[in-house]
Design an enzyme around this catalytic site. Structure first.
Site, mmCIF file in Angstrom:
data_model
loop_
_atom_site.group_PDB
_atom_site.id
_atom_site.type_symbol
_atom_site.label_atom_id
_atom_site.label_comp_id
_atom_site.label_asym_id
_atom_site.label_seq_id
_atom_site.Cartn_x
_atom_site.Cartn_y
_atom_site.Cartn_z
ATOM 1 N N ASP A 200 -29.609 -3.307 22.827
ATOM 2 C CA ASP A 200 -29.613 -3.156 21.372
ATOM 3 C C ASP A 200 -30.957 -3.428 20.710
ATOM 4 O O ASP A 200 -31.742 -4.245 21.156
ATOM 5 C CB ASP A 200 -28.538 -4.057 20.739
ATOM 6 C CG ASP A 200 -28.588 -5.505 21.219
ATOM 7 O OD1 ASP A 200 -29.027 -5.752 22.362
ATOM 8 O OD2 ASP A 200 -28.192 -6.401 20.449
ATOM 9 N N GLU B 194 -26.424 -7.584 22.512
ATOM 10 C CA GLU B 194 -26.809 -8.956 22.884
ATOM 11 C C GLU B 194 -27.100 -9.790 21.644
ATOM 12 O O GLU B 194 -26.842 -10.981 21.597
ATOM 13 C CB GLU B 194 -28.034 -8.948 23.808
ATOM 14 C CG GLU B 194 -28.349 -10.287 24.461
ATOM 15 C CD GLU B 194 -29.015 -11.311 23.555
ATOM 16 O OE1 GLU B 194 -28.709 -12.508 23.667
ATOM 17 O OE2 GLU B 194 -29.847 -10.910 22.713
ATOM 18 N N GLU B 195 -27.659 -9.134 20.632
ATOM 19 C CA GLU B 195 -28.060 -9.868 19.418
ATOM 20 C C GLU B 195 -26.855 -10.189 18.534
ATOM 21 O O GLU B 195 -27.009 -10.787 17.478
ATOM 22 C CB GLU B 195 -29.069 -9.041 18.609
ATOM 23 C CG GLU B 195 -30.311 -8.617 19.391
ATOM 24 C CD GLU B 195 -31.333 -9.735 19.552
ATOM 25 O OE1 GLU B 195 -31.068 -10.857 19.089
ATOM 26 O OE2 GLU B 195 -32.390 -9.463 20.141
ATOM 27 N N HIS C 224 -38.450 -10.446 17.151
ATOM 28 C CA HIS C 224 -37.688 -10.242 15.901
ATOM 29 C C HIS C 224 -38.586 -10.083 14.678
ATOM 30 O O HIS C 224 -38.122 -10.246 13.558
ATOM 31 C CB HIS C 224 -36.677 -11.386 15.658
ATOM 32 C CG HIS C 224 -35.569 -11.434 16.665
ATOM 33 N ND1 HIS C 224 -34.334 -11.981 16.399
ATOM 34 C CD2 HIS C 224 -35.494 -10.987 17.933
ATOM 35 C CE1 HIS C 224 -33.566 -11.882 17.477
ATOM 36 N NE2 HIS C 224 -34.263 -11.277 18.430
HETATM 37 ZN ZN LIG Z 1 -33.622 -11.084 20.377
HETATM 38 ZN ZN LIG Z 2 -33.598 -10.333 23.368
#
Ligand SMILES: [Zn+2]
Ligand SMILES: [Zn+2]
Length: 434
Positions: free
Chosen positions: A102, A168-169, A402
């Protein structure tokens, strides 16, 4: 993954026997030959990122690639997940390798030819979408590993399960997702996985370097909210109400004493953070309510329990002393990313052989989290960090994960392909020797 990682030189005397598969040299050659393809895939995924549980095109491309290699493919696992099964020509263990797929709601600012210009609606806001955590490199690395290992299928002593994992996030609100959902849907069964390996690229670790830690390597994460209810009144007559803003301020300060006064920090670190505080609409009105939300990071189960208890005690008792009421809710999000110690000790020799002894360093635990931890709760797992920062750059000036300026150098991926491929065959070698 949410974290800042700097390589430090600690020493770890724990690694034991190292047995190398005879396939090692072939893996290195094949990986090198594949590097241009891996880079091409990565740039394509980078340009076309998709958010968690919406990795439709990403999954299609992965599935097509695995099928072209003659790998058995299952799609739609945990929404958009793709699982590939490569059965080696010889008997042996089942090794799972995992890559997350993702992107994030971040608008890219990096000026590269494969910059993402994708936008989407996220919680009612128009935002850019970017692979701002490097999961594009994870997908491409694992597609490369699949091609490397498929080319030596008849010599493989066991089975490889390739797990391409969505979200995953975190899944969109109201949806399940990630590693947890894939496990629920049986990804670790049929055939049953014996060990799992995974990696995370890092924007502040130089290309060519690997960081790892046995045991607790990334934090457990909990989410909490505190609603403080007072009594609304005119801002000029505070004595006729109960001020939830002053009470919340005291609670925020009180929470700071959990880590500094209540936890034995010689055992493990911990973090308690209030990330948002909302209340009030006008300068001369004391509102009825203030809402706070925050995050907890721990590496130790006893400390985990204690932090929960103290947050509740502090918030409710401070509120009570002010004549207000605090409603505390705590939710458990991710467990500790825990590297199985015997497995780590057994396999670290492989990473040292692949990367060069001096390029593999023990790193401190990171206060970020990883949902790879859910796999590790079920089967022994080893998760390590791979350098993605251009050689010679100062890690302190490299943009964090991020962020809009997050950048990963393509040249870091080759070591990823070699590492995961070699971990797989060396593990098979060890397990079939015994
Ligand atoms: Zn991340
Ligand atoms: Zn990551």
């Amino acid at each position: 993954m949410r974290r800042l990682l700097l390589l430090t030189s600690l020493t770890f005397a724990g690694f034991t026997s190292f047995s190398q598969s005879p396939l090692s040299a072939k893996i290195d050659q094949k990986s090198k030959a594949l590097e241009p393809k891996v880079i091409e895939w990565r740039r394509d995924f980078h340009k076309n990122p998709e958010l968690g549980n919406r990795e439709f095109k990403t999954a299609e491309k992965i599935a097509a690639h695995l099928k072209s290699l003659g790998i058995e493919v299952q799609t739609g696992v945990g929404h958009t997940g793709v699982v590939g099964l490569l059965k080696g020509g010889k008997p042996g263990p089942v090794v799972a390798l995992r890559a997350d797929m993702d992107g994030l709601p971040v608008t890219e600012r990096v000026d590269v030819p494969f910059k993402s210009t994708v936008t989407t609606d996220y919680n009612g806001q128009k935002v850019g979408v970017m692979h701002a955590c490097g999961h594009d490199t994870h997908i491409s690395i694992l597609m490369g590993v699949a091609e490397v290992l498929a080319s030596m299928k008849s010599d493989l002593k066991g089975t490889v399960k390739f797990i391409f994992q969505p979200a995953e996030e975190g899944a969109p609100e109201g949806e399940e997702g990630g590693a947890k959902l894939m496990i629920k849907e049986g990804v670790l069964e049929n055939p049953k996985v014996d060990a799992i390996f995974g990696l995370h690229i890092n924007s502040q670790t130089e290309v060519g370097k690997i960081g790892y830690k046995p045991g607790a390597t990334m934090a457990a994460v909990d989410f909490f909210s505190i609603d403080v209810k007072g009594k609304q009144t005119h801002g000029a007559y505070p004595w006729s109400g109960v001020d939830p803003i002053v009470t919340s301020s005291q609670i925020v300060m009180g929470l700071q004493t959990i880590v500094s006064r209540n936890l034995d920090l010689t055992k493990a670190p911990a973090v308690v953070t209030i990330g948002a505080i909302n209340g009030g609409i006008r300068q001369n009105i004391i509102p009825e309510e203030v809402k706070m939300i925050g995050t907890i990071r721990t590496f130790d189960e006893d400390m985990h329990v204690k932090v929960h208890k103290r947050i509740t005690e502090i918030a409710t008792n401070i509120a009570e002393s002010a004549g207000a009421k605090a409603d505390v809710k705590i939710g458990i999000l991710y467990p500790v990313t825990y590297n199985d110690i015997p497995l780590t000790e057994e396999m670290i020799g492989t990473l040292k052989d692949v990367a060069g002894k001096d390029n593999v360093k023990l790193v401190p635990a990171a206060s970020g989290a990883e949902d790879f931890s859910f796999f590790q709760q079920k089967v022994p797992g080893f998760f390590f960090f791979l350098g993605g920062m251009p050689v010679g750059k100062d890690p302190l000036t490299a943009s964090a994960h991020h962020t809009p300026d997050f950048y990963i150098d393509d040249s870091g991926m080759l070591l990823g392909v070699r590492s995961l491929s070699r971990l797989t065959v060396d593990y098979m070698e060890k397990k079939t020797k015994k």
